[in-house]
Design a protein around this motif. Structure first.
Motif, PDB file in Angstrom:
ATOM      1  N   GLY A  75       0.817  -1.213   0.000  1.00 58.20           N
ATOM      2  CA  GLY A  75       0.000   0.000   0.000  1.00 58.20           C
ATOM      3  C   GLY A  75       0.849   1.260   0.000  1.00 58.20           C
ATOM      4  N   LYS A  76       1.912   1.249   0.809  1.00 65.70           N
ATOM      5  CA  LYS A  76       2.816   2.404   0.853  1.00 65.70           C
ATOM      6  C   LYS A  76       3.523   2.595  -0.491  1.00 65.70           C
ATOM      7  CE  LYS A  76       3.683   2.201   5.799  1.00 65.70           C
ATOM      8  NZ  LYS A  76       4.670   1.877   6.845  1.00 65.70           N
ATOM      9  N   ALA A  77       3.945   1.486  -1.089  1.00 64.00           N
ATOM     10  CA  ALA A  77       4.617   1.565  -2.390  1.00 64.00           C
ATOM     11  C   ALA A  77       3.666   2.095  -3.458  1.00 64.00           C
ATOM     12  CB  ALA A  77       5.157   0.199  -2.788  1.00 64.00           C
ATOM     13  N   LEU A  78       2.424   1.616  -3.455  1.00 67.18           N
ATOM     14  CA  LEU A  78       1.443   2.097  -4.428  1.00 67.18           C
ATOM     15  C   LEU A  78       1.142   3.579  -4.223  1.00 67.18           C
ATOM     16  CD1 LEU A  78      -1.035  -0.918  -4.587  1.00 67.18           C
ATOM     17  CD2 LEU A  78       0.523  -0.137  -6.364  1.00 67.18           C
ATOM     18  N   GLU A  79       1.113   4.016  -2.968  1.00 68.43           N
ATOM     19  CA  GLU A  79       0.873   5.436  -2.694  1.00 68.43           C
ATOM     20  C   GLU A  79       2.017   6.282  -3.232  1.00 68.43           C
ATOM     21  OE1 GLU A  79       0.359   8.366   1.147  1.00 68.43           O
ATOM     22  OE2 GLU A  79      -0.244   6.263   1.340  1.00 68.43           O
ATOM     23  N   LYS A  80       3.259   5.817  -3.049  1.00 67.22           N
ATOM     24  CA  LYS A  80       4.415   6.547  -3.575  1.00 67.22           C
ATOM     25  C   LYS A  80       4.379   6.597  -5.100  1.00 67.22           C
ATOM     26  CE  LYS A  80       7.627   5.693   0.199  1.00 67.22           C
ATOM     27  NZ  LYS A  80       8.880   5.042   0.607  1.00 67.22           N
TER      28      LYS A  80
ATOM     29  N   GLY B 246       2.795  13.703  -9.978  1.00 61.91           N
ATOM     30  CA  GLY B 246       3.721  14.835  -9.947  1.00 61.91           C
ATOM     31  C   GLY B 246       3.787  15.538  -8.619  1.00 61.91           C
ATOM     32  N   THR B 247       3.259  14.953  -7.581  1.00 61.42           N
ATOM     33  CA  THR B 247       3.297  15.614  -6.272  1.00 61.42           C
ATOM     34  C   THR B 247       4.570  15.310  -5.532  1.00 61.42           C
ATOM     35  OG1 THR B 247       2.149  13.774  -5.216  1.00 61.42           O
ATOM     36  CG2 THR B 247       0.806  15.593  -6.053  1.00 61.42           C
TER      37      THR B 247
ATOM     38  N   HIS C  82       1.106  15.560  -0.397  1.00 55.64           N
ATOM     39  CA  HIS C  82      -0.335  15.525  -0.636  1.00 55.64           C
ATOM     40  C   HIS C  82      -0.896  16.937  -0.607  1.00 55.64           C
ATOM     41  CE1 HIS C  82      -0.670  11.184  -0.372  1.00 55.64           C
ATOM     42  NE2 HIS C  82       0.171  11.218   0.652  1.00 55.64           N
ATOM     43  N   GLU C  83      -2.017  17.145  -1.266  1.00 58.52           N
ATOM     44  CA  GLU C  83      -2.644  18.471  -1.319  1.00 58.52           C
ATOM     45  C   GLU C  83      -3.086  18.941   0.051  1.00 58.52           C
ATOM     46  OE1 GLU C  83      -5.755  18.585  -4.178  1.00 58.52           O
ATOM     47  OE2 GLU C  83      -4.520  17.741  -5.755  1.00 58.52           O
ATOM     48  N   SER C  84      -3.395  18.001   0.944  1.00 50.46           N
ATOM     49  CA  SER C  84      -3.868  18.389   2.277  1.00 50.46           C
ATOM     50  C   SER C  84      -2.738  18.803   3.192  1.00 50.46           C
ATOM     51  CB  SER C  84      -4.659  17.231   2.902  1.00 50.46           C
ATOM     52  OG  SER C  84      -3.802  16.116   3.060  1.00 50.46           O
ATOM     53  N   ASP C  85      -1.462  18.595   2.778  1.00 48.42           N
ATOM     54  CA  ASP C  85      -0.312  18.959   3.626  1.00 48.42           C
ATOM     55  C   ASP C  85      -0.133  20.455   3.702  1.00 48.42           C
ATOM     56  OD1 ASP C  85       0.210  16.385   4.193  1.00 48.42           O
ATOM     57  OD2 ASP C  85       1.800  16.135   2.717  1.00 48.42           O
TER      58      ASP C  85
END
Length: 79
Positions: free
Chosen positions: A59-64, A71-72, A76-79
């Protein structure tokens, strides 16, 4: 039937007593059979923990990967 941790511990303790008695145990399943089942339960618990860790890492790898493709670069936008 699903056993919780306390029931498994009680079963293990009672079975250990049966194993110590040897062949003079009480009626029911042979102590060695119960012991084998308890070992199987412990092995399944270890496997479950292993697969859970693997799923979390995936899950962490997929998120990265998702962040990189969006392109982030990990922000994350919420940061």
């Amino acid at each position: 039937m699903i056993l919780d941790a306390n029931q498994l511990a009680a079963l293990r303790q009672r079975n250990d007593e049966e194993v110590r008695r040897g062949n003079n145990g009480t009626h029911g399943y042979p102590a060695q059979t119960i012991q084998s089942l308890l070992h199987t339960v412990e092995a399944l618990k270890k496997e479950k923990r292993k697969w859970k860790k693997l799923a979390q890492a995936r899950g962490k790898a997929l998120e990265k990967i998702s962040d990189i493709t969006a392109g982030t670069n990990g922000h994350h936008e919420s940061d």
